[in-house]
Scaffold this motif. Structure first.
Motif, short mmCIF file in Angstrom:
data_model
loop_
_atom_site.label_atom_id
_atom_site.label_comp_id
_atom_site.label_asym_id
_atom_site.label_seq_id
_atom_site.Cartn_x
_atom_site.Cartn_y
_atom_site.Cartn_z
N GLY A 1 -3.96 4.13 3.29
CA GLY A 1 -4.20 3.20 2.20
C GLY A 1 -2.95 2.44 1.80
N TRP A 2 -1.84 3.15 1.67
CA TRP A 2 -0.57 2.49 1.34
C TRP A 2 -0.17 1.52 2.43
CZ3 TRP A 2 4.07 3.12 4.12
CH2 TRP A 2 5.17 2.46 3.57
N ARG A 3 -0.39 1.90 3.68
CA ARG A 3 -0.01 1.02 4.78
C ARG A 3 -0.77 -0.31 4.72
NH1 ARG A 3 3.39 3.24 8.23
NH2 ARG A 3 3.55 5.52 8.35
N PHE A 4 -2.07 -0.25 4.42
CA PHE A 4 -2.83 -1.51 4.40
C PHE A 4 -2.45 -2.36 3.20
CE2 PHE A 4 -5.53 0.70 7.46
CZ PHE A 4 -5.75 -0.32 8.36
N LEU A 5 -2.16 -1.75 2.07
CA LEU A 5 -1.68 -2.52 0.93
C LEU A 5 -0.36 -3.21 1.28
CD1 LEU A 5 -1.81 -3.31 -2.09
CD2 LEU A 5 -0.63 -1.16 -2.60
N ASP A 6 0.55 -2.46 1.90
CA ASP A 6 1.85 -3.03 2.25
C ASP A 6 1.71 -4.06 3.37
OD1 ASP A 6 4.71 -2.72 1.51
OD2 ASP A 6 4.95 -2.27 3.64
N MET A 7 0.79 -3.82 4.29
CA MET A 7 0.56 -4.81 5.35
C MET A 7 0.06 -6.13 4.77
SD MET A 7 -1.17 -2.33 8.21
CE MET A 7 -1.78 -3.63 9.26
N GLY A 8 -0.81 -6.06 3.79
CA GLY A 8 -1.28 -7.29 3.15
C GLY A 8 -0.15 -8.05 2.50
N ARG A 9 0.73 -7.34 1.79
CA ARG A 9 1.87 -7.99 1.14
C ARG A 9 2.80 -8.61 2.17
NH1 ARG A 9 5.26 -4.67 -0.97
NH2 ARG A 9 6.22 -6.24 -2.34
N ARG A 10 3.09 -7.87 3.23
CA ARG A 10 4.06 -8.36 4.21
C ARG A 10 3.48 -9.51 5.03
NH1 ARG A 10 8.33 -5.72 3.52
NH2 ARG A 10 8.37 -3.53 2.85
N ALA A 11 2.22 -9.45 5.37
CA ALA A 11 1.61 -10.55 6.13
C ALA A 11 1.63 -11.83 5.29
CB ALA A 11 0.19 -10.19 6.53
N GLU A 12 1.28 -11.72 4.03
CA GLU A 12 1.24 -12.90 3.17
C GLU A 12 2.65 -13.41 2.88
OE1 GLU A 12 -0.79 -15.91 1.35
OE2 GLU A 12 -1.68 -14.19 2.40
N ARG A 13 3.60 -12.53 2.66
CA ARG A 13 4.98 -12.96 2.40
C ARG A 13 5.56 -13.66 3.62
NH1 ARG A 13 9.29 -8.86 -0.17
NH2 ARG A 13 7.77 -9.06 -1.87
N ALA A 14 5.26 -13.14 4.81
CA ALA A 14 5.77 -13.79 6.03
C ALA A 14 5.23 -15.20 6.15
CB ALA A 14 5.40 -12.95 7.25
N VAL A 15 3.93 -15.37 5.90
CA VAL A 15 3.32 -16.70 5.99
C VAL A 15 3.93 -17.63 4.95
CG1 VAL A 15 1.18 -17.99 5.66
CG2 VAL A 15 1.16 -15.87 6.98
N ASN A 16 4.04 -17.17 3.71
CA ASN A 16 4.54 -18.02 2.64
C ASN A 16 6.01 -18.40 2.85
OD1 ASN A 16 2.06 -17.91 1.36
ND2 ASN A 16 2.62 -16.14 0.12
#
Length: 847
Positions: free
Chosen positions: A689-704
């Motif tokens: 669960g923590w991994r998917f939350l962090d993956m969402g943050r990191r994927a979006e931050r990389a794009v932005n």
């Protein structure tokens, strides 16, 4: 309001004469600041004296000052808001804060023992009736129950007939709505056998009120509710066919009227909260779709109506159920509590037959009778109702409300217009099977706190019973609903009612109890547990929404901070570049945060991007999207995390009027976003669960960050644009300490995009994504690298080998597309939908 059958409003003497001895004592106990407009029935016993339990309560309550009382009430209200305790009334499109009465309903232990025995008896009777209706059918064959009374109900499911329930019983949880009549006796108003709601709210009521009045709660020796929930949980475990079963609570989803309760029960009992889309039938078993493949589910506590459970054999239009579930029940592959079809016993048409059924099946009279009810499907009963129509409350025989009338509750013929009354009589005469007549009586009242004083209000109490190997156990207390008006004809949470905690009090000290197991019985484990694909999807998007909101707010803050000169030329001395403020405004328009033109007033653009209700990309809209996503994760988020998200939404909804207000709101929201990130980083277990939350943050931050770099680190970018980029990626201090120079293109590009040591860079995010994906379980048996990791490795390799000088706009745009493709690949791989939702292939076989 329907209440005690066979009882009128009087008792041979007026209510006033019975209450007079208690009025003086009550006024003394509650002191001069409490004025009573009437004496609640629950306070006065049949002999006219105050009930001892209420006397103890008001003795202690009177010792509190008015200011202390108000502070405690405010504390309870604040907890409800901060914890997000909500519900939806029928027809609502938004959640309401849970309405909790500040005074409990108090019942003494002796009175409760008699009531609990009657509820347990009734639960056992209904279990036996269900077993016969879906089994041998002797009761109908012998005429003990008219066939039409069963066949007329849409809750009688022919598809379930003949199925022997896995686990050995039809009812695992039963509830009865009861009221007390003016004679002091309890009467059953209705049975809840489908999927009884309210136990989770009763648990939350207890938590709130016991905290607000902790000393008073302890001194009253209130019976604890934890043993009931423990017994219920253990009985569901025992009903499965393996030692450590996996139990799920099936919810219709976050838009359900009582979704908060579903999440509360799942978290408290340690069950998985699942929706129909989370489940799949494979062979003769039901499985949960998880990020690690299909996992066997042993027990399903359902909060979905029976007809919605299986679109293959029941309601074909249902999107809430599990295709093939009924066939699994036939094969004994899953325990469902309560069994589909059990809702047939909620029909009021059956009430009149229960006394004889109790004598026939149990050899006893009903300990707790129900209100006098006539089913109009029988000629004699129909004639009785029509001949004395004004003396009855008319209601539907098979559901809440009255057919052909808009009322959600019973219809009182004496209050209808002449045409409506004639219409009702005609309907009963033509199709009496659809109607019941119930005797008109009044409900007892309980004290409520209203405008600084105590007032009487009628109430209905829902009492719960759980089946255990040792018989039925009854929750000491229950779910109390109190009407808004003294003359109530229905008490439901959609009619302006409030709820109350129910204290069953003893004269002796009550042992402290908890749902946690004893220390010496704990089996140590460190496994991560099961993460349903839907929950992983929500966690991933929660991270993306919050990171997207942060990026938008950083743009807004940069736009409103007057650090740039519009006339400034680029470093080459040529004509001025497109001003950075205009670039920011164009980004906000492209992101759906604003509809203003690039040359519009920056203050208007910033304000719209911050608080617009209509723009999907505004900070407020993004935080609300995160809040909606978090609603589907209530059983997985800590109260602190939920409170941070709620406070962000509330803060951004407060209207601001100038640049200072915008900047202040933006900065405070950025602090709250950092608080949530800190909670996730420091408090969440390092499971999937923590991994998917962090993956969402990191994927979006990389794009932005890539988009920021593309807009502000283009080949001709000057100091102003590069300075904006460093501000947006929060790297001003790092750059200044590292280079001691004004912003230069290559160093800024390297820091924002390629530096693997910078926690805000694109490279750092991609490295984190690679680490997470590598730690997640494989879903295929071929042993080859799977698509999300293949894409992540390729992007990381490109960033590792790239040079800052080569990061032109075209390269950055290609990187942005690769990152978006990676985010989509993660979703398609771990959160399958539509035709991809069935995923039978797994690494080591079904668990």
């Amino acid at each position: 309001m329907t209440g005690s059958g066979g009882q009128g409003d009087g008792q041979g003497g007026s209510q006033e004469s019975r209450a007079r001895p208690g009025r003086r004592r009550m006024a003394q106990w509650t002191r001069d600041y409490v004025r009573l407009p009437g004496i609640p029935d629950e306070y006065i016993a049949q002999d006219g004296a105050p009930r001892p339990a209420w006397t103890r309560f008001f003795d202690a309550f009177a010792a509190l000052s008015p200011g202390d009382i108000e502070r405690r009430f405010a504390s309870a209200d604040r907890h409800l808001h901060e914890a997000g305790v909500t519900y939806r009334a029928p027809g609502d499109t938004a959640d309401r804060i849970w309405p909790l009465s500040h005074l409990p309903l108090i019942i003494d232990a002796a009175d409760w023992r008699q009531l609990a025995a009657g509820i347990a008896q009734r639960a056992q009777l209904l279990e036996m009736v269900l077993a016969d209706l879906y089994g041998e059918g002797r009761l109908v064959a012998d005429g003990a129950i008219p066939a039409a009374a069963i066949a007329g109900s849409s809750e009688y499911l022919r598809a379930v007939s003949g199925i022997k329930p896995p686990g050995g019983r039809y009812l695992h949880l039963y509830a009865a709505d009861i009221g007390r009549g003016p004679d002091g006796r309890w009467w059953v108003l209705g049975d809840r056998t489908q999927a009884p709601s309210g136990a989770g709210y009763a648990l939350e009521n207890r938590l709130v009120l016991s905290r607000a009045f902790s000393n008073l709660y302890k001194s009253m020796n209130v019976e604890r509710v934890a043993p009931f929930f423990e017994a219920f949980r253990d009985s569901l475990r025992a009903s499965a066919d393996r030692d450590e079963p996996r139990i799920g609570l099936l919810t219709p989803g976050a838009f359900s009227e009582t979704y908060f309760e579903h999440a509360t029960l799942a978290r408290y009992l340690g069950f998985l909260l699942v929706e129909g889309d989370d489940l799949a039938v494979s062979g003769d078993r039901v499985h949960i779709r998880t990020v690690a493949g299909l996992k066997r589910l042993d027990v399903l506590l359902r909060r979905v109506d029976s007809n919605m459970l299986d679109p293959l054999e029941l309601d074909a239009s249902s999107y809430l159920g599990v295709p093939g579930l009924v066939e699994v029940l036939r094969k004994g592959g899953v325990v469902v509590a309560n069994m589909p079809g059990s809702g047939v016993l909620e029909a009021k048409a059956l009430l009149g037959f229960l006394p004889n059924l109790c004598r026939r099946l149990l050899g006893e009279n009903l300990m707790v009778p129900h209100i006098a009810t006539w089913w109009c499907g029988q000629p004699r009963a129909r004639e009785e109702v029509l001949s004395r129509l004004d003396e009855f409350a008319i209601e539907g025989a098979y559901g809440r409300g009255t057919p052909d009338f808009s009322s959600n509750g019973p219809v009182l013929p004496g209050e209808l217009s002449a045409p409506d009354r004639d219409r009702l009589k005609h309907a009963i005469s033509e199709r009496g099977i659809d109607y019941v007549g119930q005797e008109l009586v009044r409900l007892s009242t309980t004290p409520v706190w209203e405008n600084g004083r105590i007032a009487p209000r009628p109430f209905v109490l829902r009492v719960f019973a759980a089946a255990t190997p040792n018989g039925w156990t009854v929750l000491p207390g229950g779910f109390c609903r109190i009407a808004e008006r003294a003359d109530a004809r229905a008490v439901s949470m959609g009619d302006g009612a409030v709820s109350a905690d129910v204290w069953v009090v003893s004269d002796k000290a009550v042992a402290t109890s908890t749902l946690l197991p004893a220390v010496d019985t704990v089996r140590i484990r460190r496994i991560a547990g099961v993460l349903p694909s839907r929950a992983a999807d929500n966690l991933f998007w929660l991270g993306r929404y919050l990171e997207r909101a942060e990026a938008t707010i950083r743009l807004i803050r940069a736009l409103c901070t007057p650090l740039r000169d519009p006339a400034r030329a680029n470093s080459s001395g040529s004509a001025p570049t497109l001003h950075s403020a205009e670039r920011i405004q164009r980004m906000l328009v492209a992101w759906g945060a604003s509809s203003q033109s690039a040359r519009a007033n920056p203050a208007k653009v910033a304000l719209e991007a911050l608080q617009s209700e209509e723009k999907f990309g505004s900070a407020l809209s993004l935080v609300r999207s995160a809040q909606r996503t978090a609603t589907g994760l209530r059983e997985r988020l800590s109260p602190d995390a939920w409170q941070v998200i709620t406070e962000m939404a509330d803060r951004l909804a407060i209207e601001v009027y100038d640049d200072d207000g915008v900047v202040s709101a933006a900065e405070l929201t950025l602090q709250e976003l950092a608080s949530f990130a800190g909670l996730a980083q420091e408090n969440m277990n390092r499971a999937a669960g923590w991994r998917f939350l962090d993956m969402g943050r990191r994927a979006e931050r990389a794009v932005n960050t890539t988009r920021f770099a593309r807009q502000f680190a283009y080949d001709e970018a000057g100091d102003e644009d590069l300075d904006v980029l460093l501000t947006l990626v929060d790297c001003q201090i790092t750059y200044r300490s590292r280079y001691l120079l004004q912003p230069l293109l290559s160093p800024v590009r390297d820091l924002a995009v390629l530096d693997p040591y910078n926690p805000r860079s694109v490279a750092f995010q991609v490295a984190g994504l690679n680490e997470h994906i590598a730690a997640l379980p494989s879903l295929k048996e071929h042993g080859l690298i799977e698509r999300p990791q293949r894409l992540a490795v390729a992007v990381e390799a490109m960033l590792t080998t790239a040079e800052a000088a080569s990061l032109d706009v075209g390269t950055l745009f290609a990187l942005e597309q690769d990152l978006l493709q990676l985010a989509d690949a993660i979703g398609l791989h771990y959160f399958p939908h539509g035709p991809n939702a069935s995923r039978p292939e797994k690494l080591t076989g079904l668990a």
